[in-house]
Design a protein around this motif. Sequence first.
Motif, PDB file in Angstrom:
ATOM      1  N   GLN A   6     -26.133 -36.527   1.015  1.00 32.59           N
ATOM      2  CA  GLN A   6     -26.216 -35.325   0.530  1.00 32.59           C
ATOM      3  C   GLN A   6     -25.845 -35.046  -1.074  1.00 32.59           C
ATOM      4  OE1 GLN A   6     -21.191 -35.366   2.436  1.00 32.59           O
ATOM      5  NE2 GLN A   6     -21.414 -34.039   0.436  1.00 32.59           N
ATOM      6  N   SER A   7     -26.368 -34.302  -1.350  1.00 30.15           N
ATOM      7  CA  SER A   7     -27.135 -34.369  -2.440  1.00 30.15           C
ATOM      8  C   SER A   7     -26.771 -34.676  -4.197  1.00 30.15           C
ATOM      9  CB  SER A   7     -27.626 -32.977  -2.628  1.00 30.15           C
ATOM     10  OG  SER A   7     -26.949 -31.520  -2.922  1.00 30.15           O
ATOM     11  N   LEU A  21     -24.448 -27.242  -2.324  1.00 27.69           N
ATOM     12  CA  LEU A  21     -24.117 -28.029  -1.577  1.00 27.69           C
ATOM     13  C   LEU A  21     -25.242 -28.512  -0.311  1.00 27.69           C
ATOM     14  CD1 LEU A  21     -19.900 -28.543  -1.779  1.00 27.69           C
ATOM     15  CD2 LEU A  21     -22.052 -28.819  -3.902  1.00 27.69           C
ATOM     16  N   GLU A  22     -26.090 -29.617  -0.715  1.00 26.44           N
ATOM     17  CA  GLU A  22     -27.277 -29.705   0.235  1.00 26.44           C
ATOM     18  C   GLU A  22     -26.726 -30.707   0.999  1.00 26.44           C
ATOM     19  OE1 GLU A  22     -29.799 -26.673  -1.350  1.00 26.44           O
ATOM     20  OE2 GLU A  22     -29.293 -27.777   0.935  1.00 26.44           O
ATOM     21  N   CYS A  23     -27.160 -30.886   2.578  1.00 28.69           N
ATOM     22  CA  CYS A  23     -27.203 -32.251   3.431  1.00 28.69           C
ATOM     23  C   CYS A  23     -28.076 -32.071   4.339  1.00 28.69           C
ATOM     24  CB  CYS A  23     -26.026 -31.793   4.646  1.00 28.69           C
ATOM     25  SG  CYS A  23     -25.059 -33.433   5.179  1.00 28.69           S
ATOM     26  N   TRP A  34     -19.256 -29.034   8.243  1.00 29.98           N
ATOM     27  CA  TRP A  34     -18.801 -29.376   6.520  1.00 29.98           C
ATOM     28  C   TRP A  34     -17.935 -28.579   6.538  1.00 29.98           C
ATOM     29  CZ3 TRP A  34     -21.306 -30.763   2.187  1.00 29.98           C
ATOM     30  CH2 TRP A  34     -22.142 -30.204   1.891  1.00 29.98           C
ATOM     31  N   SER A  75     -26.419 -26.717   4.861  1.00 33.96           N
ATOM     32  CA  SER A  75     -26.387 -26.221   3.262  1.00 33.96           C
ATOM     33  C   SER A  75     -25.462 -25.067   3.033  1.00 33.96           C
ATOM     34  CB  SER A  75     -27.543 -25.736   2.141  1.00 33.96           C
ATOM     35  OG  SER A  75     -28.494 -26.224   2.115  1.00 33.96           O
ATOM     36  N   CYS A  91     -20.263 -33.741   4.720  1.00 31.85           N
ATOM     37  CA  CYS A  91     -20.927 -33.102   5.727  1.00 31.85           C
ATOM     38  C   CYS A  91     -21.506 -34.452   6.576  1.00 31.85           C
ATOM     39  CB  CYS A  91     -22.033 -32.668   5.015  1.00 31.85           C
ATOM     40  SG  CYS A  91     -23.793 -32.416   6.628  1.00 31.85           S
ATOM     41  N   GLY A 105     -21.880 -38.071   5.863  1.00 34.16           N
ATOM     42  CA  GLY A 105     -22.216 -38.863   4.534  1.00 34.16           C
ATOM     43  C   GLY A 105     -21.326 -38.915   3.740  1.00 34.16           C
ATOM     44  N   THR A 108     -19.410 -35.193  -1.852  1.00 36.43           N
ATOM     45  CA  THR A 108     -19.301 -34.921  -3.016  1.00 36.43           C
ATOM     46  C   THR A 108     -17.934 -34.381  -3.595  1.00 36.43           C
ATOM     47  OG1 THR A 108     -21.735 -33.735  -2.754  1.00 36.43           O
ATOM     48  CG2 THR A 108     -20.538 -32.936  -4.666  1.00 36.43           C
TER      49      THR A 108
END
Lengths: 113, 110
Positions: A6-7, A21-23, A34, A75, A91, A105, A108
Amino acid sequence: DVKVTQSSRYLVKRTGEKVFLECVQDMDHENMFWYRQDPGLGLRLIYFSYDVKMKEKGDIPEGYSVSREKKERFSLILESASTNQTSMYLCASTIQGLDYGYTFGSGTRLTVV
Amino acid sequence: TQLLEQSPQFLSIQEGENLTVYCNSSSVFSSLQWYRQEPGEGPVLLVTVVTGGEVKKLKRLTFQFGDARKDSSLHITAAQPGDTGLYLCVGFFGNEKLTFGTGTRLTIIP
């Protein structure tokens, strides 16, 4: 070692902002998910995807959307962030057949002020 | 909507003690998984149980699936500080959706 990345670990955003939110997973998994995790409520499913460009609503999709343009990337989008979306977002991915378990992940932690 | 109840919600014990946590549902599981989540991390899969009455061991952890496949337990022998974390049971009810329990937060005191 298989990974779901996860970013961001921590994010602080203002009310009304659009939040991404990126995965990314490196396991060639078909299924991605998610969740949000809140004390006393456990993990609640927001959206999931079984394939590229496919998406399905989970239990609490309101205020969220998702995008899956590539197999490895899923995302989560908060169209207009609100304070009640302050939460831990997780994620996860898995191969076909949910019995194999999820790979998560690290999460976040999003704070909306 | 299927519900999973975990008990106790919080548990704090001394290092070296034994403990058991429980996961119960009014519905029959197709399968059940246990995860452990450490602070600041995502949950990590510990075990999957599928057959009623099944017992699986993972070092000091023993997982049992009830005969009727409506409940499960996790027993830890001689708890260590590294066992500290949030333990989640996850039920698969055969409709391609997983349901998470709310978890047992375990603290092992050195």
